[in-house]
Structure formats: C-alpha cells, structure tokens
Design a protein around this motif. Structure first.
Motif, PDB file in Angstrom:
ATOM      1  N   UNK A  42       0.937  -1.191   0.098  1.00 28.32           N
ATOM      2  CA  UNK A  42       0.213  -0.041  -0.053  1.00 28.32           C
ATOM      3  C   UNK A  42       1.027   1.168  -0.176  1.00 28.32           C
ATOM      4  N   UNK A  43       0.578   2.105  -0.741  1.00 28.97           N
ATOM      5  CA  UNK A  43       1.296   3.375  -0.924  1.00 28.97           C
ATOM      6  C   UNK A  43       0.443   4.586  -0.759  1.00 28.97           C
ATOM      7  N   UNK A  44       0.568   5.212   0.375  1.00 29.90           N
ATOM      8  CA  UNK A  44      -0.349   6.532   0.846  1.00 29.90           C
ATOM      9  C   UNK A  44      -0.101   7.388  -0.311  1.00 29.90           C
ATOM     10  N   UNK A  45      -1.198   8.322  -0.367  1.00 35.79           N
ATOM     11  CA  UNK A  45      -1.168   9.369  -1.232  1.00 35.79           C
ATOM     12  C   UNK A  45      -0.201  10.437  -0.705  1.00 35.79           C
ATOM     13  N   UNK A  65       6.540  23.975  -7.696  1.00 37.89           N
ATOM     14  CA  UNK A  65       5.296  23.272  -8.830  1.00 37.89           C
ATOM     15  C   UNK A  65       5.080  22.029  -7.869  1.00 37.89           C
ATOM     16  N   UNK A  66       3.762  21.703  -7.304  1.00 38.37           N
ATOM     17  CA  UNK A  66       3.443  20.622  -6.622  1.00 38.37           C
ATOM     18  C   UNK A  66       3.159  19.454  -7.857  1.00 38.37           C
ATOM     19  N   UNK A  67       3.050  18.210  -7.216  1.00 41.14           N
ATOM     20  CA  UNK A  67       2.665  16.994  -8.243  1.00 41.14           C
ATOM     21  C   UNK A  67       1.989  15.996  -6.990  1.00 41.14           C
ATOM     22  N   UNK A  68       0.769  15.840  -7.177  1.00 37.20           N
ATOM     23  CA  UNK A  68       0.044  15.034  -6.335  1.00 37.20           C
ATOM     24  C   UNK A  68       0.076  13.625  -6.872  1.00 37.20           C
ATOM     25  N   UNK A  69       0.243  12.518  -6.093  1.00 38.30           N
ATOM     26  CA  UNK A  69       0.273  11.082  -6.471  1.00 38.30           C
ATOM     27  C   UNK A  69      -0.616  10.441  -5.323  1.00 38.30           C
ATOM     28  N   UNK A  70      -1.906   9.936  -6.239  1.00 40.78           N
ATOM     29  CA  UNK A  70      -2.732   9.312  -5.441  1.00 40.78           C
ATOM     30  C   UNK A  70      -2.388   7.876  -4.704  1.00 40.78           C
ATOM     31  N   UNK A  71      -3.070   7.624  -3.685  1.00 43.74           N
ATOM     32  CA  UNK A  71      -2.679   6.239  -2.986  1.00 43.74           C
ATOM     33  C   UNK A  71      -2.823   5.064  -4.059  1.00 43.74           C
ATOM     34  N   UNK A  72      -2.124   4.055  -3.800  1.00 40.80           N
ATOM     35  CA  UNK A  72      -2.307   2.986  -4.604  1.00 40.80           C
ATOM     36  C   UNK A  72      -2.249   1.696  -3.837  1.00 40.80           C
ATOM     37  N   UNK A  73      -2.906   0.590  -4.299  1.00 40.34           N
ATOM     38  CA  UNK A  73      -2.951  -0.653  -3.673  1.00 40.34           C
ATOM     39  C   UNK A  73      -2.407  -1.643  -4.706  1.00 40.34           C
ATOM     40  N   UNK A  74      -1.336  -2.362  -4.351  1.00 34.91           N
ATOM     41  CA  UNK A  74      -0.624  -3.370  -5.382  1.00 34.91           C
ATOM     42  C   UNK A  74      -0.705  -4.557  -4.695  1.00 34.91           C
ATOM     43  N   UNK A  75      -0.565  -5.557  -5.582  1.00 40.32           N
ATOM     44  CA  UNK A  75      -0.328  -6.992  -5.461  1.00 40.32           C
ATOM     45  C   UNK A  75       0.581  -7.524  -6.102  1.00 40.32           C
ATOM     46  N   UNK A  76       1.509  -8.412  -5.577  1.00 36.58           N
ATOM     47  CA  UNK A  76       2.465  -9.184  -6.372  1.00 36.58           C
ATOM     48  C   UNK A  76       2.009 -10.660  -6.890  1.00 36.58           C
ATOM     49  N   UNK A  86       7.612 -16.578 -13.186  1.00 44.85           N
ATOM     50  CA  UNK A  86       7.281 -15.324 -13.404  1.00 44.85           C
ATOM     51  C   UNK A  86       6.506 -14.590 -12.220  1.00 44.85           C
ATOM     52  N   UNK A  87       6.995 -13.249 -11.975  1.00 46.95           N
ATOM     53  CA  UNK A  87       6.291 -12.399 -10.916  1.00 46.95           C
ATOM     54  C   UNK A  87       6.049 -10.942 -11.407  1.00 46.95           C
ATOM     55  N   UNK A  88       5.028 -10.520 -11.208  1.00 53.48           N
ATOM     56  CA  UNK A  88       4.660  -9.128 -11.562  1.00 53.48           C
ATOM     57  C   UNK A  88       3.830  -8.385 -10.533  1.00 53.48           C
ATOM     58  N   UNK A  89       4.034  -7.191 -10.432  1.00 51.32           N
ATOM     59  CA  UNK A  89       3.270  -6.053  -9.351  1.00 51.32           C
ATOM     60  C   UNK A  89       2.109  -5.785 -10.276  1.00 51.32           C
ATOM     61  N   UNK A  90       0.796  -5.508  -9.775  1.00 48.20           N
ATOM     62  CA  UNK A  90      -0.326  -5.169 -10.471  1.00 48.20           C
ATOM     63  C   UNK A  90      -0.834  -4.360  -9.314  1.00 48.20           C
ATOM     64  N   UNK A  91      -1.528  -3.102  -9.913  1.00 52.39           N
ATOM     65  CA  UNK A  91      -2.399  -2.330  -9.188  1.00 52.39           C
ATOM     66  C   UNK A  91      -3.836  -2.715  -9.249  1.00 52.39           C
TER      67      UNK A  91
END
Length: 108
Positions: A42-45, A65-76, A86-91
C-alpha cells in the motif's frame, strides 16, 4: 556548459525510455494476469514539490510546482510457466486489495 546540459538530458531520456521498455516487456512477458499472491503493498497518497527557476529581465524567481500522487494498492502475483517462475506487481482497487490475502489465487 550547454553541452553538459544536453548530454545530461540525453542520458535522462535514454534512461526513461529504457525503464519504460523494460516495464512493458515484463508486463507483456508475464501473460495473463493470474497467479498466487506473494506480496501486497500500500502506498499512501503524497505530494512532492520541486522548484523551477524563471528568469525575466535580470530577475530570477523560483516557483514551486506541486505534483500529487494518489494512494495505490498493489499485489505481487507469481506463476510457473514451464521451468520459469514469473512475478509481476499489479495495481488493484482498494476493495479488492482489502479482500485479497497472501496465498490467495488471483485471476482477472
């Protein structure tokens, strides 16, 4: 000094394109997005601020100059294909992320 900036810019662009190419290759190479969940992240905003300098008529001003990054939920996810692992991260959406556990089988 201009040559150094040009060379530095070219190196950055090549690095960006290489990173994008590797990401696309891995994403395509993985195939169908299914497999056993082996990790979650989990990556907080957050917001970053960088400054750009503007010069006009002998006056130099730094502008934030601000850049906003929304929260993200990822699984590997991981799967075996022949002798290759094979492995991959997906949101995934938040509700799906909360329902999934490590060890579950993910199939889209």
């Amino acid at each position: 000094m201009e040559k150094v900036i040009i060379i530095f810019t070219i190196i950055i662009l090549i690095s960006i394109f290489a990173f994008i190419g590797i990401y696309i290759y891995n994403y395509i190479d993985y195939g169908k997005k299914e497999g056993t969940i082996v990790d979650k992240s989990y990556q907080a905003a957050y917001t970053t601020v960088r400054y750009t300098t503007v010069s006009s008529g002998g006056t130099t001003t730094s502008i934030p100059v601000s850049q906003y990054y929304p929260e993200s939920f990822n699984i590997k996810i991981q799967k075996e294909e022949g002798n290759k692992r094979k492995e991959i991260w997906i949101q995934v959406p938040e509700n799906e992320y909360n329902d999934l556990k490590i060890g579950d089988y993910y199939k889209k």
